[in-house]
Write a protein that holds these residues in place. Structure first.
Motif, mmCIF file in Angstrom:
data_model
loop_
_atom_site.group_PDB
_atom_site.id
_atom_site.type_symbol
_atom_site.label_atom_id
_atom_site.label_comp_id
_atom_site.label_asym_id
_atom_site.label_seq_id
_atom_site.Cartn_x
_atom_site.Cartn_y
_atom_site.Cartn_z
ATOM 1 N N ALA A 87 0.945 -1.100 0.068
ATOM 2 C CA ALA A 87 0.083 0.008 -0.125
ATOM 3 C C ALA A 87 0.767 1.256 -0.155
ATOM 4 N N LYS A 88 1.953 1.235 0.465
ATOM 5 C CA LYS A 88 2.731 2.333 0.684
ATOM 6 C C LYS A 88 3.519 2.841 -0.675
ATOM 7 N N THR A 89 4.021 1.666 -1.421
ATOM 8 C CA THR A 89 4.419 2.097 -2.692
ATOM 9 C C THR A 89 3.454 2.139 -3.769
ATOM 10 N N GLY A 90 2.352 1.592 -3.706
ATOM 11 C CA GLY A 90 1.395 1.391 -4.717
ATOM 12 C C GLY A 90 1.431 0.186 -5.435
ATOM 13 N N ILE A 93 -1.699 -2.131 -6.520
ATOM 14 C CA ILE A 93 -3.121 -1.317 -6.097
ATOM 15 C C ILE A 93 -4.115 -1.476 -7.452
ATOM 16 N N THR A 135 -3.440 3.614 4.920
ATOM 17 C CA THR A 135 -2.518 3.799 3.659
ATOM 18 C C THR A 135 -3.000 3.034 2.638
ATOM 19 N N ASN A 138 -5.972 5.223 0.910
ATOM 20 C CA ASN A 138 -5.266 6.688 0.349
ATOM 21 C C ASN A 138 -4.758 6.154 -0.727
ATOM 22 N N SER A 139 -3.933 5.068 -0.818
ATOM 23 C CA SER A 139 -3.359 4.850 -2.198
ATOM 24 C C SER A 139 -4.382 4.128 -3.330
ATOM 25 N N GLY A 142 -6.110 7.353 -4.490
ATOM 26 C CA GLY A 142 -5.212 8.434 -5.008
ATOM 27 C C GLY A 142 -5.348 9.605 -4.379
#
Length: 294
Positions: A87-90, A93, A135, A138-139, A142
């Protein structure tokens, strides 16, 4: 050490989830890829009964890639839709929205036959504390819709988030369960940071972590702290390795006395952040499943 943590707000959060489940089409459950079974709240299966299910193996970059593949197969075999994400880097997703459509195909088709148009899929996002739910939201959205933090307990109440005309998410607080049936489960949750660190004895936890790493991940541990004796069978105990980490990383109190607490905190932080390497604390297999649910 007794690894238990169940603050009062978790009871309220569980009740809130139960009250809202009738509105939900899909349960999106985030688990920590390093401990995929131990990071699953057993209450979620009961809560999500008769709902479409999607499991997201989050923080997959911190876990052993080979074990990630085995855990993906494990969950698929049990009828879950499943994806590996960060989730942090995407990472991963973009694959989620098509997977949501796939998981809710029957519901979408049912609505279409009834002439119901423009009714979004409603998904609840669940998971234990500090697994990365906010996280992820939010990812996925966007934009910053949900409050995030690197410690458990940041999300306190429910929050509906409309992603687009086809999908709405209900963010919920992370909840554990009142009593872990196995000490191993509590220990693993403590290691990844899903409990309040202030209640933990970090030196004891670090020794437990070292015992595991010395059995399963000797090379990355030896490389990180430049302790070549780790690779020699039976040469060092976990306590001796912690003492050498103290020495190598110059963790001292006044008067050059070793600061084991500081070295323990450093080791745990290195593990949680992936600086030792990609590590899975729970290997996929029947033995681990049975052990974690005793």
């Amino acid at each position: 050490m007794n690894y238990q943590w169940y603050p009062g707000h978790m009871t309220k959060a569980k009740r809130m989830m139960q009250e809202n489940i009738s509105l939900i089409d899909l349960v999106i459950e985030l688990v920590d890829a390093r401990i995929p079974l131990s990071s699953r709240n057993p209450d979620i299966d009961e809560l999500g009964k008769n709902k479409a299910r999607l499991i997201l193996l989050n923080k997959s970059d911190l876990a052993d890639p080979g074990e990630n593949k085995r855990w993906m197969a494990y969950f698929k075999d049990r009828g879950f839709h499943v994806l590996e994400i960060n989730a942090k880097t995407g990472q991963g997703i973009r694959a989620i929205y098509p997977k949501v459509q796939e998981a809710c195909r029957e519901k979408i088709e049912r609505d279409r036959k009834r002439g119901i148009k423009n009714r979004p899929v409603r998904a609840i996002v669940v998971g234990i504390p500090n697994v990365g739910k906010s996280t992820f939201i939010n990812s996925f959205a966007g934009k910053a819709c949900a409050k995030t933090g690197n410690k458990p307990g940041v999300t306190k109440g429910k929050q509906w988030i409309r992603l687009n005309k086809d999908l709405e998410l209900l963010d919920t607080p992370g909840i554990l369960w009142p009593k872990f049936e196995s000490e191993e489960v509590g220990k693993r949750l403590a290691m990844i940071g899903s409990m309040n660190d202030e209640i933990l004895q970090k030196t004891e936890l670090a020794v437990e972590l070292l015992d595991y790493l010395m059995e399963h991940y000797k090379e990355p541990l030896s490389s990180r702290y430049q302790i070549k004796e780790i690779n020699e069978e039976g040469k060092l105990t976990a306590g001796e390795v912690l003492a050498l980490i103290c020495e190598n990383r110059r963790c001292y109190k006044k008067g050059q006395e070793p600061d084991y607490e500081k070295a323990a905190a450093l080791l745990i932080d290195d593990f949680r952040s992936g600086r030792i390497g990609p590590i899975t604390l729970e290997m996929c297999g029947q033995e681990q499943e049975d052990e974690s649910r005793k």
